[in-house]
Scaffold this motif. Structure first.
Motif, PDB file in Angstrom:
ATOM      1  N   ASN A 113       5.344   6.445   0.551  1.00  0.00           N
ATOM      2  CA  ASN A 113       4.680   5.326   1.657  1.00  0.00           C
ATOM      3  C   ASN A 113       4.277   6.035   2.959  1.00  0.00           C
ATOM      4  O   ASN A 113       4.202   7.343   3.036  1.00  0.00           O
ATOM      5  CB  ASN A 113       6.015   4.392   2.048  1.00  0.00           C
ATOM      6  CG  ASN A 113       7.308   4.929   2.470  1.00  0.00           C
ATOM      7  OD1 ASN A 113       7.039   6.090   3.354  1.00  0.00           O
ATOM      8  ND2 ASN A 113       8.234   4.325   2.910  1.00  0.00           N
ATOM      9  N   GLU A 114       3.942   5.280   3.841  1.00  0.00           N
ATOM     10  CA  GLU A 114       3.302   5.915   5.134  1.00  0.00           C
ATOM     11  C   GLU A 114       4.500   6.774   5.717  1.00  0.00           C
ATOM     12  O   GLU A 114       3.876   7.648   6.375  1.00  0.00           O
ATOM     13  CB  GLU A 114       2.858   4.605   6.072  1.00  0.00           C
ATOM     14  CG  GLU A 114       2.038   5.201   7.115  1.00  0.00           C
ATOM     15  CD  GLU A 114       1.444   3.946   8.118  1.00  0.00           C
ATOM     16  OE1 GLU A 114       0.843   4.017   8.739  1.00  0.00           O
ATOM     17  OE2 GLU A 114       1.763   3.010   7.667  1.00  0.00           O
ATOM     18  N   LYS A 115       5.599   6.610   5.594  1.00  0.00           N
ATOM     19  CA  LYS A 115       6.622   7.565   6.192  1.00  0.00           C
ATOM     20  C   LYS A 115       6.865   8.774   5.606  1.00  0.00           C
ATOM     21  O   LYS A 115       7.882   9.315   5.838  1.00  0.00           O
ATOM     22  CB  LYS A 115       8.067   6.819   6.660  1.00  0.00           C
ATOM     23  CG  LYS A 115       7.613   5.815   7.667  1.00  0.00           C
ATOM     24  CD  LYS A 115       8.902   4.748   8.049  1.00  0.00           C
ATOM     25  CE  LYS A 115       8.820   3.502   8.570  1.00  0.00           C
ATOM     26  NZ  LYS A 115       9.787   2.804   8.952  1.00  0.00           N
TER      27      LYS A 115
ATOM     28  N   PRO B  27       0.794  -1.259   0.120  1.00  0.00           N
ATOM     29  CA  PRO B  27      -0.004   0.043  -0.006  1.00  0.00           C
ATOM     30  C   PRO B  27       1.015   1.272   0.069  1.00  0.00           C
ATOM     31  O   PRO B  27       2.056   1.293   0.529  1.00  0.00           O
ATOM     32  CB  PRO B  27      -0.824  -0.040   1.398  1.00  0.00           C
ATOM     33  CG  PRO B  27      -0.214  -0.834   2.113  1.00  0.00           C
ATOM     34  CD  PRO B  27       0.866  -1.880   1.246  1.00  0.00           C
ATOM     35  N   CYS B  28       0.386   2.311  -0.474  1.00  0.00           N
ATOM     36  CA  CYS B  28       1.075   3.799  -0.634  1.00  0.00           C
ATOM     37  C   CYS B  28       0.008   4.633  -0.727  1.00  0.00           C
ATOM     38  O   CYS B  28      -1.114   4.515  -0.897  1.00  0.00           O
ATOM     39  CB  CYS B  28       2.254   3.690  -1.884  1.00  0.00           C
ATOM     40  SG  CYS B  28       1.461   3.809  -3.413  1.00  0.00           S
ATOM     41  N   ILE B  29       0.470   5.874  -0.837  1.00  0.00           N
ATOM     42  CA  ILE B  29      -0.397   7.204  -0.817  1.00  0.00           C
ATOM     43  C   ILE B  29      -0.069   7.679  -2.145  1.00  0.00           C
ATOM     44  O   ILE B  29       1.059   7.991  -2.391  1.00  0.00           O
ATOM     45  CB  ILE B  29      -0.038   8.109   0.398  1.00  0.00           C
ATOM     46  CG1 ILE B  29      -0.303   7.505   1.721  1.00  0.00           C
ATOM     47  CG2 ILE B  29      -0.735   9.354   0.168  1.00  0.00           C
ATOM     48  CD1 ILE B  29       0.287   8.184   2.893  1.00  0.00           C
ATOM     49  N   GLU B  30      -0.922   8.008  -3.030  1.00  0.00           N
ATOM     50  CA  GLU B  30      -1.034   8.608  -4.269  1.00  0.00           C
ATOM     51  C   GLU B  30      -1.522  10.204  -3.851  1.00  0.00           C
ATOM     52  O   GLU B  30      -2.569  10.377  -3.531  1.00  0.00           O
ATOM     53  CB  GLU B  30      -1.497   8.041  -5.062  1.00  0.00           C
ATOM     54  CG  GLU B  30      -1.749   8.656  -6.612  1.00  0.00           C
ATOM     55  CD  GLU B  30      -3.069   8.143  -7.607  1.00  0.00           C
ATOM     56  OE1 GLU B  30      -2.491   7.392  -8.485  1.00  0.00           O
ATOM     57  OE2 GLU B  30      -4.161   8.503  -7.272  1.00  0.00           O
ATOM     58  N   ILE B  31      -0.789  11.240  -4.250  1.00  0.00           N
ATOM     59  CA  ILE B  31      -0.996  12.581  -4.135  1.00  0.00           C
ATOM     60  C   ILE B  31      -0.925  12.995  -5.735  1.00  0.00           C
ATOM     61  O   ILE B  31      -0.104  12.908  -6.247  1.00  0.00           O
ATOM     62  CB  ILE B  31      -0.134  13.423  -3.273  1.00  0.00           C
ATOM     63  CG1 ILE B  31       0.133  12.734  -1.913  1.00  0.00           C
ATOM     64  CG2 ILE B  31      -0.503  14.884  -3.324  1.00  0.00           C
ATOM     65  CD1 ILE B  31       1.445  13.453  -1.267  1.00  0.00           C
ATOM     66  N   LYS B  32      -2.250  13.529  -5.987  1.00  0.00           N
ATOM     67  CA  LYS B  32      -2.568  13.980  -7.474  1.00  0.00           C
ATOM     68  C   LYS B  32      -2.346  15.678  -7.395  1.00  0.00           C
ATOM     69  O   LYS B  32      -3.199  16.398  -6.535  1.00  0.00           O
ATOM     70  CB  LYS B  32      -3.549  13.594  -7.917  1.00  0.00           C
ATOM     71  CG  LYS B  32      -3.981  13.935  -9.368  1.00  0.00           C
ATOM     72  CD  LYS B  32      -5.203  13.201  -9.995  1.00  0.00           C
ATOM     73  CE  LYS B  32      -5.477  13.697 -11.276  1.00  0.00           C
ATOM     74  NZ  LYS B  32      -6.705  13.046 -11.941  1.00  0.00           N
TER      75      LYS B  32
END
Length: 90
Positions: A77-79, A54-59
């Protein structure tokens, strides 16, 4: 991943993406000083073919002369460590 932490700090995530975007070579990408970059969305990726999850996508959305000309995606990632980035110009 704690969605509340992401939501409460969304401006920090957008600023992080903007900082990475600003490191791109704007001359090569035909992005000029008149371009406007604004936050579009933050998503959690659970499954993806070529991005570790899992990861975070910022658009971020890119405008020139009040017209959408592209999107910038930052994957972290979360960090908040860099995973990948992707730029789409239309």
């Amino acid at each position: 991943m704690d969605l509340n932490i992401i939501y409460k700090n969304k401006e920090n995530y957008y600023n992080l993406a903007n900082n990475y975007f600003n490191q791109l070579d704007s001359d090569e990408l035909e992005i000029n000083d008149l371009s406007v970059i604004f936050p579009k969305s933050i998503s959690i990726l659970i499954d993806h073919d070529f991005i570790p999850t899992p990861c975070i996508e910022i658009k971020l959305n890119i405008l020139q002369n009040q017209k959408e000309v592209g999107d910038y995606f930052l994957y972290i990632n979360e960090k908040k460590e860099f995973i990948d980035e992707f730029l789409v110009m239309y």
